[in-house]
Design an enzyme around this catalytic site. Sequence first.
Site, PDB file in Angstrom:
ATOM      1  N   ARG A  35       0.819  -1.223   0.000  1.00  0.00           N
ATOM      2  CA  ARG A  35       0.000   0.000   0.000  1.00  0.00           C
ATOM      3  C   ARG A  35       0.849   1.268   0.000  1.00  0.00           C
ATOM      4  O   ARG A  35       0.439   2.295  -0.527  1.00  0.00           O
ATOM      5  CB  ARG A  35      -0.958  -0.010   1.191  1.00  0.00           C
ATOM      6  CG  ARG A  35      -2.077  -1.033   1.019  1.00  0.00           C
ATOM      7  CD  ARG A  35      -3.133  -0.928   2.091  1.00  0.00           C
ATOM      8  NE  ARG A  35      -4.262  -1.789   1.773  1.00  0.00           N
ATOM      9  CZ  ARG A  35      -5.380  -1.876   2.472  1.00  0.00           C
ATOM     10  NH1 ARG A  35      -5.505  -1.123   3.564  1.00  0.00           N
ATOM     11  NH2 ARG A  35      -6.355  -2.672   2.115  1.00  0.00           N
ATOM     12  N   LYS A 197     -19.594 -15.545   3.831  1.00  0.00           N
ATOM     13  CA  LYS A 197     -21.036 -15.373   3.919  1.00  0.00           C
ATOM     14  C   LYS A 197     -21.668 -14.890   2.621  1.00  0.00           C
ATOM     15  O   LYS A 197     -21.143 -13.997   1.960  1.00  0.00           O
ATOM     16  CB  LYS A 197     -21.377 -14.372   5.031  1.00  0.00           C
ATOM     17  CG  LYS A 197     -21.006 -14.830   6.431  1.00  0.00           C
ATOM     18  CD  LYS A 197     -21.408 -13.778   7.444  1.00  0.00           C
ATOM     19  CE  LYS A 197     -21.077 -14.211   8.874  1.00  0.00           C
ATOM     20  NZ  LYS A 197     -21.472 -13.174   9.855  1.00  0.00           N
ATOM     21  N   GLY A 350      -9.076  -8.268   0.615  1.00  0.00           N
ATOM     22  CA  GLY A 350      -7.856  -8.535   1.374  1.00  0.00           C
ATOM     23  C   GLY A 350      -7.421  -9.978   1.406  1.00  0.00           C
ATOM     24  O   GLY A 350      -6.267 -10.301   1.145  1.00  0.00           O
ATOM     25  N   GLY A 373     -13.339  -3.463   0.926  1.00  0.00           N
ATOM     26  CA  GLY A 373     -14.685  -2.920   1.019  1.00  0.00           C
ATOM     27  C   GLY A 373     -15.059  -2.059  -0.168  1.00  0.00           C
ATOM     28  O   GLY A 373     -16.184  -2.119  -0.672  1.00  0.00           O
TER      29      GLY A 373
END
Length: 393
Positions: A35, A197, A350, A373
């Site tokens: 990053r 999920k 991630g 996200g």
Amino acid sequence: MKNIKDINIRNKKILIRVDFNVPMDNLGNITEDTRIRGVLPTINHALDEGAKIIICSHMGRPKGKRVDKFSLAPVAKRLSRLIDKEVKLAPDCIGNEVETMAADLDSGEILLLENLRFHPEEQANDPVFAERLAALAEIYINDAFAVAHRTHASVVGVVEFFDSCAAGFLLQKEMDYFHRSVSDPRRPLVAIVGGAKVSSKLGALRNLMDRVDKMIIGGAMANTFLAAMGYSVGKSKIEEDLINTAIELMEKARAKGVNFYLPVDCVVADRFDPKAEAMRTTAQEVPEDWMILDIGPATATLFSEALETAKTIIWNGPMGAFEMDAFSRGTMALVQRLASSHALTIVGGGDTDVAVHRAGESNNISYISTGGGAFLMLMEGKPLPGVEALKNC
């Protein structure tokens, strides 16, 4: 959306929002600096233009309080080493001392502000906090794709106080690659969706179903689809309340002509433990007291064959509990398949990028997104607040 090359930053004081939330070990050493390296083109361009550079970022989850282990001091050292230039670290991100340090910057100097999330006002998108940040500079640059889905002060609120704003090269690159992969892809377009999920990926699944030619489902979320087909999945995690939703998604795929792939075999274990007893079984024959922790070799072959004709592949979420070696084979098999593909391959999320790096194949993937996200929000077809703010600047 303008990028940093579209505006004049020569000798100007600029505030660059980045994401330096890098992994650290227990001794405070940075273990992976992708990053930081990702925003070097933006920083180097600003240096070439003689800008006075102020950089801001968050680190970890200090919950609005000063926590020493979440200090950006190690980041300042690593950035300084990467650009071979001194990086001054401010004691805070706002306040009189910070304002003085910002005012005293000369062209080509860099000031890194301390962790934004030491202040609860950052995540609350507090306008007073945003205004104090904005007062430090003349121009705002957002190069933090990983937090572009957050309505935070340094991402959204701060923009209102600048007359000139733009995206950095990393943010622009992320948006361009996503557009190429989903909005205007070379076909066939294949989406691989994994993870724990269905509920966390439901918006993405629904949106992608209108766009893709093939959909591959793996990870624990596949258990809910298998249960929806009437299979017994033993002690595997499923979302009972989403079984009807899973049926609807499979019916929608059939109606739209989307080829929908689920595991045909799996690796099961008697408990969630790296030392657990494990074995392979078909998806129809999972023992009652066992749980699915990875896709099996037949599924890895099936998924690989489904990717054979792909021109664009987008992947979010692992195929199993890959953090445990015994249950990493399925995820690693797909990493190898993508790495050898001639398609445009984009990996986001991630866990997925960790798997790619662990396999040593990061150089063989077209693009690895820096945002989990934010990447997922784009997959859901939703606008990113940070990007929308720049468009309106």
